[in-house]
Each structure stands twice: as C-alpha cells, then as structure tokens.
Scaffold this active site. Sequence first.
Site, PDB file in Angstrom:
ATOM      1  N   ALA A 238      45.194  46.702  45.930  1.00  0.00           N
ATOM      2  CA  ALA A 238      44.479  46.094  44.806  1.00  0.00           C
ATOM      3  C   ALA A 238      43.948  44.740  45.255  1.00  0.00           C
ATOM      4  O   ALA A 238      44.611  44.009  45.992  1.00  0.00           O
ATOM      5  CB  ALA A 238      45.406  45.921  43.613  1.00  0.00           C
ATOM      6  N   CYS A 239      42.739  44.446  44.787  1.00  0.00           N
ATOM      7  CA  CYS A 239      42.077  43.220  45.220  1.00  0.00           C
ATOM      8  C   CYS A 239      41.185  42.699  44.110  1.00  0.00           C
ATOM      9  O   CYS A 239      41.156  43.234  43.019  1.00  0.00           O
ATOM     10  CB  CYS A 239      41.254  43.502  46.465  1.00  0.00           C
ATOM     11  SG  CYS A 239      39.958  44.727  46.180  1.00  0.00           S
ATOM     12  N   ASN A 240      40.442  41.663  44.432  1.00  0.00           N
ATOM     13  CA  ASN A 240      39.435  41.133  43.512  1.00  0.00           C
ATOM     14  C   ASN A 240      38.101  41.815  43.735  1.00  0.00           C
ATOM     15  O   ASN A 240      37.084  41.310  43.296  1.00  0.00           O
ATOM     16  CB  ASN A 240      39.259  39.625  43.718  1.00  0.00           C
ATOM     17  CG  ASN A 240      40.289  38.819  42.972  1.00  0.00           C
ATOM     18  OD1 ASN A 240      40.784  39.238  41.950  1.00  0.00           O
ATOM     19  ND2 ASN A 240      40.620  37.656  43.497  1.00  0.00           N
TER      20      ASN A 240
END
Length: 99
Positions: free
Chosen positions: A6-8
């Site tokens: 998960a990331c931006n």
Amino acid sequence: MNILLACNAGMSTSLLVQKMRQEAEAQGLDATIEAKPLNKALESVADFDILMLGPQISYAKAEAEQFADGKPVLVIPMSDYGRMNAKGIIAEAVAALEA
C-alpha cells in the site's frame, strides 16, 4: 504467497513491485505481488496474505490492521524502501507469514 503493498500511489512503489517480483522468481517463490493506493488496498486486503505499507504511510498501520482481519501488516523500513531492497523486503514478508 500473496503480498499487497500500500502506498500513496507513487511511482516508486510500482518500481519496487517489479523488483520484488523478479526477486521472488529468482528465489523460486510462488508469489503474487501487487501495489495499490491505501484506500484501494484496504478494500482488497482480504485477497492477500500480508499487507506491507510504504514508510510514507506508516501512520495508517493501526487502521490497516483493523481491515486485515488478523493478517500481518508491516511497515517497510525506510532504508529498504529507499534502496529498493527487494530481497530484504521479501525476507521480512516470508518471516512474518511463517511466524
């Protein structure tokens, strides 16, 4: 082994996924590795064995654990993320899944 990062929604996570896939293949691991923005990752965490958060969203670990239903949720160390240390990140995932 199904790993979700998960990331931006940054490009660096996509590059890391490519490196992790190459490393998993080199180690002979049967692994599915994907990256999604945090909100999409939380919606689909049920389809994965482990959720790994980019260091830039480490603040979301407690929220992610609520969605993970007991599955491991790890924050990728900044040093490993910055160096794109796919080998180290996969080793951390494997260790968490075997614990």
